[in-house]
Motif scaffolding. Structure first.
Motif, short mmCIF file in Angstrom:
data_model
loop_
_atom_site.label_atom_id
_atom_site.label_comp_id
_atom_site.label_asym_id
_atom_site.label_seq_id
_atom_site.Cartn_x
_atom_site.Cartn_y
_atom_site.Cartn_z
N SER A 57 8.99 2.69 1.91
CA SER A 57 10.39 2.24 1.97
C SER A 57 11.36 3.42 1.99
N TRP A 58 11.04 4.49 1.23
CA TRP A 58 11.92 5.65 1.22
C TRP A 58 11.83 6.41 2.54
N VAL A 59 10.64 6.55 3.08
CA VAL A 59 10.48 7.24 4.36
C VAL A 59 11.26 6.50 5.45
N SER A 60 11.14 5.19 5.47
CA SER A 60 11.85 4.39 6.47
C SER A 60 13.36 4.55 6.31
N ARG A 61 13.82 4.49 5.08
CA ARG A 61 15.25 4.65 4.81
C ARG A 61 15.75 6.02 5.27
N ALA A 186 6.02 -6.58 12.38
CA ALA A 186 5.38 -6.15 11.13
C ALA A 186 5.91 -4.79 10.69
N LEU A 187 5.99 -3.84 11.62
CA LEU A 187 6.49 -2.51 11.27
C LEU A 187 7.97 -2.55 10.92
N ARG A 188 8.73 -3.39 11.63
CA ARG A 188 10.17 -3.48 11.35
C ARG A 188 10.42 -3.97 9.93
N LEU A 189 9.69 -4.98 9.50
CA LEU A 189 9.88 -5.51 8.15
C LEU A 189 9.42 -4.50 7.09
N LEU A 190 8.35 -3.77 7.38
CA LEU A 190 7.93 -2.71 6.46
C LEU A 190 9.01 -1.64 6.37
N ALA A 191 9.63 -1.33 7.51
CA ALA A 191 10.69 -0.32 7.54
C ALA A 191 11.89 -0.76 6.71
N LEU A 192 12.10 -2.06 6.60
CA LEU A 192 13.22 -2.58 5.81
C LEU A 192 12.92 -2.57 4.31
N GLY A 193 11.69 -2.19 3.95
CA GLY A 193 11.35 -2.05 2.54
C GLY A 193 10.55 -3.20 1.96
N LEU A 194 10.18 -4.19 2.78
CA LEU A 194 9.37 -5.29 2.27
C LEU A 194 7.94 -4.81 2.03
N ASN A 195 7.28 -5.38 1.02
CA ASN A 195 5.87 -5.04 0.83
C ASN A 195 5.02 -5.93 1.74
N ARG A 196 3.72 -5.69 1.75
CA ARG A 196 2.85 -6.40 2.70
C ARG A 196 2.83 -7.90 2.44
N ALA A 197 2.82 -8.29 1.19
CA ALA A 197 2.81 -9.72 0.88
C ALA A 197 4.09 -10.39 1.40
N GLN A 198 5.22 -9.71 1.22
CA GLN A 198 6.49 -10.26 1.69
C GLN A 198 6.54 -10.33 3.21
N VAL A 199 6.00 -9.30 3.87
CA VAL A 199 5.98 -9.30 5.34
C VAL A 199 5.11 -10.44 5.85
N ALA A 200 3.94 -10.61 5.26
CA ALA A 200 3.05 -11.69 5.68
C ALA A 200 3.72 -13.05 5.49
N ASP A 201 4.42 -13.21 4.38
CA ASP A 201 5.12 -14.47 4.11
C ASP A 201 6.23 -14.69 5.13
N ARG A 202 6.99 -13.63 5.44
CA ARG A 202 8.08 -13.75 6.40
C ARG A 202 7.57 -14.12 7.79
N LEU A 203 6.40 -13.58 8.15
CA LEU A 203 5.84 -13.86 9.47
C LEU A 203 4.93 -15.08 9.47
N THR A 204 4.78 -15.70 8.30
CA THR A 204 3.91 -16.87 8.11
C THR A 204 2.50 -16.62 8.64
#
Length: 241
Positions: A57-61, A186-204
């Protein structure tokens, strides 16, 4: 130089991939018992990559906000040839103070030592160790380890240059295809700071499916790890944020 440092250097000499170099960076962090170790390289064509222990999340920011333009460490290293103590730099501007506060909140150490490295054909790199501790503890750390860190920084840079100069395999060439919409999401949501569980949930999708998307994107981008994939995709404008 102690035996453990010698073993780390021997391990670096055997690194043949960026993945192995990434593992070595974590090994150095554990060996020196610091918060973070970072190696960041930029060549004359603008291509860059890093192996590091910061949170994704810090690298992406950092990349999204273009913090390299205001980071006193980058500016200080670019104009110097000897190791740079972070506290010797000018952090007085409003932008630098704001950046510093955000970095500390992201887990970056309050003390730091960065080694500027200049390689062939305009290549420039920075090797950094940072840690949160008192001024006195940091002074003792630098006195005890500065020479070893300087030597290690150049070993890492040489290994990175050797790895970069290796010809691509047919498998790697085949892997370098455009990102699919799902991989980019997937990469975009990780770049926004979401963790993997949150990304998976967002993408269903399941985390196993997400892992497949991330690994496929990593191979296509020629990245050593997820952080490297996110940074590469951001720098190439592949992830509208």
């Amino acid at each position: 130089m102690n035996v453990q440092v010698m073993e780390q250097i021997e391990g670096l000499s055997e690194a043949r991939t960026l993945e192995r170099l990434q593992q070595a960076i974590f090994g150095l962090r554990d060996l020196f018992q610091t918060d973070h170790v970072v190696y960041h390289s930029l060549n004359s064509t603008g291509d860059q990559y890093a192996v590091l222990t910061y949170a994704d999340s810090w690298v992406s920011r950092y990349v999204q906000q273009g913090y390299a333009r205001i980071d006193p460490v980058v500016g200080g290293c670019f104009t110097r040839f000897s190791p740079v103590e972070w506290k010797s730099l000018d952090w007085s501007s409003k932008a630098a103070r704001s950046f510093h506060g955000e970095a500390l909140s992201a887990g970056v150490g309050s003390q730091g030592l960065s080694v500027p490295i200049r390689g062939p054909k305009g290549q420039f790199a920075i090797f950094t160790v940072n840690h949160s501790c008192s001024d006195e503890a940091w002074r003792k750390f630098v006195k005890a380890n500065a020479n070893d860190l300087l030597l290690i920084s150049h070993y890492i840079n040489q290994r990175a240059l050797d790895i970069e100069s290796q010809p691509e395999t047919e498998q790697e060439r085949q892997a370098r295809r455009p990102l699919s919409p799902r991989e980019a999401d997937a990469l975009r949501l990780l770049a926004l700071g979401l963790n993997r569980a949150q990304v998976a949930d967002r993408l269903t999708i399941s985390e196993n499916t997400l892992r497949s998307y991330i690994e496929s994107a990593r191979l296509k981008l020629g990245a050593s790890n997820t952080t490297h994939a996110v940074v590469t995709a951001l720098s190439q404008g592949l992830l509208p944020i």
